[in-house]
Design a protein around this motif. Structure first.
Motif, PDB file in Angstrom:
ATOM      1  N   TRP A  57       0.816  -1.212   0.000  1.00 16.26           N
ATOM      2  CA  TRP A  57       0.000   0.000   0.000  1.00 16.26           C
ATOM      3  C   TRP A  57       0.853   1.267   0.000  1.00 16.26           C
ATOM      4  N   VAL A  58       2.083   1.157   0.542  1.00 17.71           N
ATOM      5  CA  VAL A  58       2.996   2.299   0.480  1.00 17.71           C
ATOM      6  C   VAL A  58       3.420   2.539  -0.965  1.00 17.71           C
ATOM      7  N   ARG A  59       3.699   1.464  -1.684  1.00 22.59           N
ATOM      8  CA  ARG A  59       4.067   1.604  -3.089  1.00 22.59           C
ATOM      9  C   ARG A  59       2.917   2.196  -3.903  1.00 22.59           C
ATOM     10  N   ALA A  60       1.681   1.863  -3.501  1.00 21.89           N
ATOM     11  CA  ALA A  60       0.521   2.426  -4.200  1.00 21.89           C
ATOM     12  C   ALA A  60       0.431   3.931  -3.974  1.00 21.89           C
ATOM     13  N   VAL A  61       0.716   4.373  -2.745  1.00 23.66           N
ATOM     14  CA  VAL A  61       0.675   5.801  -2.432  1.00 23.66           C
ATOM     15  C   VAL A  61       1.751   6.557  -3.205  1.00 23.66           C
TER      16      VAL A  61
END
Length: 313
Positions: free
Chosen positions: A261-265
């Protein structure tokens, strides 16, 4: 990474910047700039560094440390750019290497800062103020201003990415990222290995600037709709706070890059890097590696378990 290339799972306190026909690399205690001269040689200069954040405890406090790190990075970056520019100049009539005067660089820095503040903060609030009465609410005002600011920033990135003269700088930017990722992966620092890594990096300054544009929407929202001169003053005076908050986001993203989810942000910022980086050749990678190796001669970044300094790549 989104481009399918390799990326390291760890984050090391190493960063850098592309310059004219070269790359600047910095660690915690030293920075170095490597430049390929018109004769094809690689020239390297390095200087010791005592980070401002290590000089006083207050400079290491959250948000404040971001403002301090940004100011320090700008100082080093402009100096490295001056070194690279001078390396491309011919000798004068007396056989001495020509140099760009200090006042020229001072004027360049002042104009660059004025352009950045004016283009990304003053113009958006000024244009939105023209339709303030039609918008009718503070919520719509800061939404429109924020979208306009972000659109201007993205449009600016797209525009400069099309300039032929900047293409080689963007290639060196890609070389910088690949070299840092190669080092962070503890791979062999040679061009044939570095080229396998992604030219996108979660700590890139391009991602940092996009975060600045987005966070500005939320920072300015509580101000509401005061008189135009207060609106203008708040946009200028609020820049350090926004920069400090954006630094914290970049620091957090670098430490948590393995989380999906960090990579998505961080995905939008990585996509913008497709515009500000280009695939380098092995000669350009050799220049970036030379700069990093000079830094590694003086220190071992990441030797400690936790570094108080996050360096923009």
């Amino acid at each position: 990474m989104p481009d399918g290339a390799l990326v390291a799972k760890r984050d090391a306190p190493v960063g850098g910047q592309a310059v004219l026909e070269g790359v600047m690399m910095r660690g915690i205690s030293v920075w170095a700039v490597a430049v390929r001269t018109p004769e094809g040689q690689i020239e390297i200069e390095s200087e010791p560094l005592v980070p401002w954040a290590q000089r006083h405890r207050i400079w290491r406090l959250p948000v404040i440390r971001g403002v301090v790190a940004l100011g320090e990075s700008m100082k080093i970056g402009f100096k490295a750019l001056a070194i690279s520019a001078n390396a491309q100049l011919d000798e004068d009539d007396e056989g001495e290497p020509e140099q760009i005067g200090g006042w020229v660089w001072g004027l360049t820095i002042a104009l660059s800062l004025a352009l950045s503040v004016g283009l990304f903060f003053v113009i958006p609030v000024g244009l939105t103020s023209l339709i303030k009465d039609q918008l009718g609410s503070a919520l719509l005002f800061w939404l429109v201003e924020g979208v306009l600011r972000t659109a201007i920033f993205i449009g600016y990135i797209v525009a400069i990415s099309r300039l032929p003269d900047l293409r080689r700088v963007f290639e060196y930017h890609g070389a910088e990222h690949k070299t840092i990722s190669c080092y962070e992966a503890e791979d062999e620092l040679i061009p044939s290995r570095a080229k396998l890594y992604s030219r996108l990096h979660p700590r890139c300054g391009t991602s940092f600037l996009l975060i600045v544009m987005v966070l500005a929407i939320f920072v300015f929202a509580p101000i509401g709709l005061p008189a135009w001169y207060w609106l203008l003053a708040s946009r200028i005076l609020g820049i350090p706070l926004i920069a400090g908050l954006s630094y914290e986001v970049i620091k957090w993203a670098g430490k948590n890059r393995r989380k999906r989810w960090v990579r998505a942000v961080m995905w939008p910022g990585l996509m913008l890097q497709n515009l500000t980086t280009r695939e380098p050749d092995e000669e350009q990678l050799a220049v970036a590696i030379a700069a990093l190796e000079r830094v590694l001669e003086e220190e071992t970044p990441g030797e400690s378990a936790e570094s108080p300094i996050e360096i923009v790549a």
